[in-house]
Motif scaffolding. Structure first.
Motif, PDB file in Angstrom:
ATOM      1  N   VAL A  67      -0.659 -13.693  -3.079  1.00  0.00           N
ATOM      2  CA  VAL A  67      -1.823 -12.720  -2.274  1.00  0.00           C
ATOM      3  C   VAL A  67      -2.490 -11.912  -3.299  1.00  0.00           C
ATOM      4  N   ALA A  68      -1.911 -11.316  -4.233  1.00  0.00           N
ATOM      5  CA  ALA A  68      -2.469 -10.368  -5.096  1.00  0.00           C
ATOM      6  C   ALA A  68      -3.526 -11.079  -6.141  1.00  0.00           C
ATOM      7  N   ALA A  69      -3.143 -12.301  -6.503  1.00  0.00           N
ATOM      8  CA  ALA A  69      -4.111 -12.853  -7.230  1.00  0.00           C
ATOM      9  C   ALA A  69      -5.224 -13.501  -6.633  1.00  0.00           C
ATOM     10  N   LEU A  82      -0.773  -4.121  -9.319  1.00  0.00           N
ATOM     11  CA  LEU A  82      -0.751  -2.961  -8.662  1.00  0.00           C
ATOM     12  C   LEU A  82       0.956  -2.764  -8.131  1.00  0.00           C
ATOM     13  N   PRO A  83       1.150  -1.492  -8.633  1.00  0.00           N
ATOM     14  CA  PRO A  83       2.797  -1.122  -8.352  1.00  0.00           C
ATOM     15  C   PRO A  83       3.032  -1.307  -6.656  1.00  0.00           C
ATOM     16  N   VAL A  84       4.385  -1.589  -6.363  1.00  0.00           N
ATOM     17  CA  VAL A  84       4.688  -1.462  -4.870  1.00  0.00           C
ATOM     18  C   VAL A  84       4.510  -0.011  -4.523  1.00  0.00           C
ATOM     19  N   GLY A  85       4.089   0.482  -3.526  1.00  0.00           N
ATOM     20  CA  GLY A  85       3.884   1.676  -3.010  1.00  0.00           C
ATOM     21  C   GLY A  85       2.761   2.566  -3.539  1.00  0.00           C
ATOM     22  N   LYS A  86       1.819   1.939  -4.205  1.00  0.00           N
ATOM     23  CA  LYS A  86       0.511   2.371  -4.737  1.00  0.00           C
ATOM     24  C   LYS A  86      -0.637   1.834  -4.250  1.00  0.00           C
ATOM     25  N   GLN A  87      -1.586   2.699  -4.038  1.00  0.00           N
ATOM     26  CA  GLN A  87      -2.919   2.255  -3.456  1.00  0.00           C
ATOM     27  C   GLN A  87      -4.176   2.283  -4.403  1.00  0.00           C
ATOM     28  N   ARG A  88      -5.174   1.334  -4.288  1.00  0.00           N
ATOM     29  CA  ARG A  88      -6.091   1.375  -5.387  1.00  0.00           C
ATOM     30  C   ARG A  88      -7.530   1.446  -4.694  1.00  0.00           C
ATOM     31  N   TYR A  89      -8.441   1.893  -5.267  1.00  0.00           N
ATOM     32  CA  TYR A  89      -9.789   1.723  -4.871  1.00  0.00           C
ATOM     33  C   TYR A  89     -10.553   0.430  -5.593  1.00  0.00           C
ATOM     34  N   ALA A  90     -11.075  -0.249  -4.452  1.00  0.00           N
ATOM     35  CA  ALA A  90     -11.807  -1.756  -5.102  1.00  0.00           C
ATOM     36  C   ALA A  90     -13.180  -1.969  -4.302  1.00  0.00           C
ATOM     37  N   LEU A  91     -13.683  -3.072  -5.074  1.00  0.00           N
ATOM     38  CA  LEU A  91     -14.903  -3.123  -4.773  1.00  0.00           C
ATOM     39  C   LEU A  91     -15.217  -4.788  -4.360  1.00  0.00           C
ATOM     40  N   PHE A  92     -15.456  -5.098  -3.412  1.00  0.00           N
ATOM     41  CA  PHE A  92     -16.242  -6.604  -3.001  1.00  0.00           C
ATOM     42  C   PHE A  92     -17.545  -6.683  -3.627  1.00  0.00           C
ATOM     43  N   THR A  93     -17.727  -7.848  -4.645  1.00  0.00           N
ATOM     44  CA  THR A  93     -18.778  -7.837  -5.291  1.00  0.00           C
ATOM     45  C   THR A  93     -19.682  -9.358  -4.808  1.00  0.00           C
ATOM     46  N   VAL A 105      -6.837  -0.661  -1.144  1.00  0.00           N
ATOM     47  CA  VAL A 105      -5.682  -1.661  -1.262  1.00  0.00           C
ATOM     48  C   VAL A 105      -4.550  -1.102  -1.576  1.00  0.00           C
ATOM     49  N   THR A 106      -3.506  -1.590  -0.903  1.00  0.00           N
ATOM     50  CA  THR A 106      -2.016  -0.758  -0.906  1.00  0.00           C
ATOM     51  C   THR A 106      -1.250  -2.001  -1.169  1.00  0.00           C
ATOM     52  N   ASN A 107      -0.247  -1.974  -2.125  1.00  0.00           N
ATOM     53  CA  ASN A 107       0.783  -2.876  -2.283  1.00  0.00           C
ATOM     54  C   ASN A 107       1.989  -2.523  -1.552  1.00  0.00           C
ATOM     55  N   PHE A 108       2.206  -3.120  -0.415  1.00  0.00           N
ATOM     56  CA  PHE A 108       3.495  -2.708   0.476  1.00  0.00           C
ATOM     57  C   PHE A 108       4.920  -3.829   0.205  1.00  0.00           C
ATOM     58  N   GLY A 109       4.487  -4.550  -1.055  1.00  0.00           N
ATOM     59  CA  GLY A 109       5.623  -5.299  -1.418  1.00  0.00           C
ATOM     60  C   GLY A 109       5.524  -6.639  -1.080  1.00  0.00           C
ATOM     61  N   ASP A 110       5.977  -7.076   0.227  1.00  0.00           N
ATOM     62  CA  ASP A 110       5.777  -8.321   0.715  1.00  0.00           C
ATOM     63  C   ASP A 110       4.328  -8.588   1.429  1.00  0.00           C
ATOM     64  N   ASP A 172      -0.016   7.495  -3.474  1.00  0.00           N
ATOM     65  CA  ASP A 172       1.010   6.860  -3.158  1.00  0.00           C
ATOM     66  C   ASP A 172       0.925   6.483  -1.789  1.00  0.00           C
ATOM     67  N   SER A 173       1.626   5.367  -1.351  1.00  0.00           N
ATOM     68  CA  SER A 173       1.740   4.796  -0.029  1.00  0.00           C
ATOM     69  C   SER A 173       3.177   4.700   0.616  1.00  0.00           C
ATOM     70  N   ARG A 174       3.343   4.898   1.768  1.00  0.00           N
ATOM     71  CA  ARG A 174       4.791   4.751   2.302  1.00  0.00           C
ATOM     72  C   ARG A 174       4.678   4.426   3.788  1.00  0.00           C
ATOM     73  N   HIS A 175       5.666   3.640   4.185  1.00  0.00           N
ATOM     74  CA  HIS A 175       5.906   3.627   5.659  1.00  0.00           C
ATOM     75  C   HIS A 175       6.938   4.534   5.851  1.00  0.00           C
TER      76      HIS A 175
END
Length: 373
Positions: A67-69, A82-93, A105-110, A172-175
């Motif tokens: 899904v990340a790719a 993007l590490p698990v538990g981290k969020q990043r600013y992104a742009l749709f071009t 975008v946040t990576n919550f692992g699964d 940082d992002s967490r449940h």
């Protein structure tokens, strides 16, 4: 404009109870201000803490193998790394290098958790569905509210309820369980201040927001102050400061293009408009640039005002403008022809037939105070 009835967030009744002035915004009835007033709400957030309803934003869960790719093929940003538990600013071009939206975008692992702008929600979801491929599942999280608790006292106020937020740092992002409710919490926001964005099930949103508002540091804040806060912080509003006609380079967002995705990076290109964007980076082949603008007088310079040089020739346009309560002066952003984009260049705004002097300025206009540990 649409003939469809305005939507309401799960906090609508609470807004009315708090005396909010409600206005149409991105298809929703939203609070533009409360009895405190926009200026005091702005300063409250800068000095203590403010609670914003941003439930009109689109929340989406993406899952599936690679899904990340898959998402990375649509943005000039490192999602794979993007590490698990981290969020990043992104742009749709788009294929011309223009911007379809900006998003988080946040990576919550699964799975990936994505937040898109309210006005672009439907087109962004359609864009994802059309381009991510059959192996990716997209789930709309329409059953969740989203609020932002922002300001230097936000960590104190939220930490009193949920101590685990104290050691989170910017992005940082967490449940987390907040008073027994499963929430998604990120240490981020769009005011330039420290703070958190909190995704809450709709059924529990009002109860938790009442709990947040019981904290002595916190007041309810409307969209009017949210706009002046993000402008002082030099942050773009999609559809105003950036849109499909502006590239990330013209929009002064080169910092948002990850090094790994640039022409000399580990995974160069592969996103829409990459060659146009790389050409602009390499050869500075763009004719305009987004800049900050400081006025000499007290009159705010509003969106849409033409910008001219000393000879009265048009050189650009203001895309956002307001009075900045923190710096006690008018602030604006806009686009100017590149020869006029250097810091301290004098330009003029045409306002009611008069040429009002402006100085090209660095942004942010106020120090960003994100907590980085």
């Amino acid at each position: 404009m649409s003939d469809s009835p305005l939507l309401k967030t799960s906090l609508y009744n609470l807004h009315l109870e708090l005396g909010a002035k409600m206005v149409p915004f991105a298809g929703y009835e939203m609070p533009v201000q409360y009895p405190l007033g926009v200026k005091k709400e702005h300063l409250q957030t800068r000095e203590k803490a403010g609670l914003f309803d941003v439930s009109h934003m689109g929340q989406v869960k993406l899952s599936g193998s690679n899904v990340a790719a898959a998402l990375e093929s649509l943005v000039p940003v490192d999602i794979v790394g993007l590490p698990v538990g981290k969020q990043r600013y992104a742009l749709f071009t788009n294929d011309q290098g223009g911007l379809l939206d900006d998003l988080m975008v946040t990576n919550f692992g699964d799975h990936l958790y994505v937040v898109v702008n309210a006005a672009c929600k439907e087109q962004d979801i359609a864009h994802l569905q059309a381009n991510l491929g059959d192996g990716i599942q997209l789930e709309r999280l329409d059953d969740r509210a989203l609020v932002a608790l922002q300001g230097p006292a936000a960590a104190t106020a939220l930490g009193r309820i949920t101590p685990e937020v104290a050691d989170m740092v910017f992005m940082d992002s967490r449940h987390l369980s907040i008073d027994g409710v499963d929430c998604f919490v990120s240490r981020s926001g769009y005011t330039g201040e420290d703070g958190y964005e909190i995704s809450i099930p709709n059924a529990e949103a009002e109860r938790l927001c009442r709990l947040f508002l019981e904290q002595p540091e916190v007041e309810a804040i409307g969209l009017g102050a949210r706009d002046s806060l993000r402008l002082e912080a030099g942050l773009c509003l999609y559809g105003h400061d950036i849109d499909t006609t502006t590239t990330p380079i013209e929009g002064s967002l080169i910092w948002a293009i990850s090094k790994s995705r640039r022409a000399d990076g580990e995974r160069p290109g592969g996103f829409p408009g990459a060659e146009i964007i790389f050409e602009q980076i390499a050869n500075k082949s763009y004719s305009r640039k987004r800049v900050g603008l400081l006025a000499e007088g007290r009159a705010p310079i509003r969106e849409g005002a033409e910008l001219v040089n000393g000879q009265g020739e048009k050189i650009g346009v203001v895309t956002s403008g307001s009075f900045g309560p923190t710096i006690n002066a008018p602030v604006a952003m806009g686009y100017v022809s590149t020869p006029y984009s250097a810091i301290d260049t004098q330009v003029f705004a045409l306002v009611r037939g008069k040429q009002l002097p402006l100085t090209v300025s660095r942004t942010p206009f106020v120090e960003q105070r994100y907590y980085r540990g």
